[in-house]
Design an enzyme around this catalytic site. Structure first.
Site, mmCIF file in Angstrom:
data_model
loop_
_atom_site.group_PDB
_atom_site.id
_atom_site.type_symbol
_atom_site.label_atom_id
_atom_site.label_comp_id
_atom_site.label_asym_id
_atom_site.label_seq_id
_atom_site.Cartn_x
_atom_site.Cartn_y
_atom_site.Cartn_z
ATOM 1 N N ASP A 94 -10.023 2.176 -4.914
ATOM 2 C CA ASP A 94 -10.346 1.305 -3.790
ATOM 3 C C ASP A 94 -9.475 1.712 -2.601
ATOM 4 O O ASP A 94 -8.288 2.036 -2.769
ATOM 5 C CB ASP A 94 -10.078 -0.155 -4.173
ATOM 6 C CG ASP A 94 -10.628 -1.133 -3.147
ATOM 7 O OD1 ASP A 94 -11.790 -1.543 -3.301
ATOM 8 O OD2 ASP A 94 -9.889 -1.477 -2.201
ATOM 9 N N ASN A 148 -11.693 -2.117 9.584
ATOM 10 C CA ASN A 148 -13.004 -2.520 10.104
ATOM 11 C C ASN A 148 -12.862 -3.558 11.211
ATOM 12 O O ASN A 148 -13.547 -3.491 12.240
ATOM 13 C CB ASN A 148 -13.863 -3.092 8.971
ATOM 14 C CG ASN A 148 -14.771 -2.046 8.339
ATOM 15 O OD1 ASN A 148 -15.076 -1.022 8.948
ATOM 16 N ND2 ASN A 148 -15.195 -2.300 7.115
ATOM 17 N N ASP A 168 -17.057 3.456 8.653
ATOM 18 C CA ASP A 168 -18.036 4.380 8.077
ATOM 19 C C ASP A 168 -17.509 5.809 8.072
ATOM 20 O O ASP A 168 -17.740 6.573 7.123
ATOM 21 C CB ASP A 168 -19.348 4.320 8.861
ATOM 22 C CG ASP A 168 -20.114 3.028 8.619
ATOM 23 O OD1 ASP A 168 -19.741 2.289 7.685
ATOM 24 O OD2 ASP A 168 -21.081 2.761 9.366
ATOM 25 N N GLU A 227 -15.843 -0.514 -0.256
ATOM 26 C CA GLU A 227 -14.849 0.562 -0.233
ATOM 27 C C GLU A 227 -14.390 0.938 -1.642
ATOM 28 O O GLU A 227 -13.342 1.556 -1.821
ATOM 29 C CB GLU A 227 -13.641 0.148 0.614
ATOM 30 C CG GLU A 227 -12.818 -1.003 0.066
ATOM 31 C CD GLU A 227 -13.307 -2.370 0.518
ATOM 32 O OE1 GLU A 227 -12.488 -3.309 0.527
ATOM 33 O OE2 GLU A 227 -14.497 -2.505 0.860
#
Length: 363
Positions: free
Chosen positions: A234, A242, A251, A277
């Protein structure tokens, strides 16, 4: 049994159902082939009945009746086509065996070696249409060789039997013509279907496998009964990236990590984006020690790489995936280990320590 032979046999014994477009093309081809083959089939049946060759007539009639019943049974229900093909293939095979056995017991019967050759070639031509593609090439070669021998043997046959042979061969070549046309048409459809299948198994953003594709390919790899290891990783602190830099930057990081995983994963390994993620890797044939070393190399590579405008790290958990374990079982252990890595300060790799509890991982 070797893995490649087992996979080949599964394709032969349990073919995937055809798409509706493929079924329609096949049905049209079968109808055309039957219409062209009917004169030869009826003439052959008439010849058998005239000479009271009852065993031959029954064997031949069973194939004709079977085809006549299977076609309308399948016409309104294309999903039955695969089953109908296997039933008809069984009828053709039994017919071929019956002709060979009966002719071996009664070589003086009405069907001489010339017509036996025609009938057997007709049967093989029918099988050529409905057998899996893996058998098409060797059967085609055998068909051409056998027919060449038959042409050389037709000299001296009386006119009536020669006419019968010509009708039977006309039906055979009609089947072959339909087969070639169908193969060319279905090749394009199959290519498109394979492309759609590939797209449905891939994550559109990273190009890695998605969960569905991972499960399918992992199951195929594990058919040989070999253990492996599962890695769940992760991205650390991904949500703040973000929120601060926008989803475009997020992204970009996901794509960069996906490319890095593609470059590092071994040939017998799988890499997938599990969601958000979170990513999963499967190392086939690798024990936990080897998987831990790989995961740590990947962690260091991510730490040193420029995935976006922000430096990122990952936390990973490693677990054994034994043949007796399900994917869910191995995933819970690896996911728990990844959770421990998060709790221990992130940017590290931890091996699983059962039992698994399935804690949600912090960001």
């Amino acid at each position: 049994m070797p893995l490649w032979l087992r996979a080949w046999w599964q394709d032969v014994a349990r073919p995937l159902p055809d798409a509706p477009e493929v079924s329609r093309v096949k049905m049209s081809g079968y109808v055309f082939a039957m219409l062209v083959a009917i004169p030869g089939l009826l003439l052959l049946l008439r010849e058998l009945l005239i000479h009271h060759a009852w065993p031959y007539a029954v064997t031949h009639g069973a194939v004709m009746v079977g085809a006549a019943l299977l076609l309308p049974w399948t016409w309104r229900h294309p999903e039955r086509l695969g089953m109908a093909e296997r039933i008809f293939a069984a009828l053709l095979t039994l017919s071929a065996v019956g002709f060979l056995v009966l002719y071996g017991q009664h070589p003086e019967a009405v069907l001489g070696y010339d017509l036996i050759g025609s009938v057997l070639l007709f049967i093989v031509a029918g099988l050529l249409l409905i057998l899996p593609p893996q058998l098409s090439l060797p059967l085609s070669v055998a068909l051409l060789i056998a027919y060449r021998f038959e042409v050389n043997m037709l000299s001296g046959v009386d006119r009536e039997k020669l006419l019968l042979s010509q009708w039977v061969n006309t039906g055979m070549f009609a089947l072959l013509m339909v087969g070639v046309t169908m193969r060319q048409t279905l090749a394009g459809l199959t290519e498109r279907l394979h492309l759609l299948e590939e797209l449905s198994a891939r994550d559109t953003l990273t190009g890695l496998l998605n969960r569905r594709g991972f499960e399918q390919q992992a199951a195929a790899l594990r058919l040989d009964g070999t253990d492996g290891s599962l890695i769940v990783l992760d991205i650390d602190h991904f949500k703040p990236v973000n929120d601060t830099h926008g989803h475009t930057e997020g992204d970009r990081i996901l794509v960069g990590l996906g490319q890095l995983m593609k470059n590092l994963v071994p040939p017998d390994g799988l890499a997938a984006r599990w969601g958000g993620e979170e990513f999963v890797l499967y190392l086939h044939g690798q024990d936990v020690d080897a998987a831990h070393a790989f995961a740590d190399d990947l962690r260091a590579a991510v730490q040193d790489a420029t995935l976006g405008r922000v430096r990122m790290t990952i936390s990973s958990g490693v677990a054994a995936w034994r043949t007796r374990d399900t994917l869910h079982h191995a995933f819970l252990h690896a996911d728990d280990a990844m959770y421990e890595a998060k709790q221990a300060g992130r940017n590290r790799v931890i091996r699983s320590s059962p039992p698994a509890s399935g804690h949600p991982a912090p960001p």
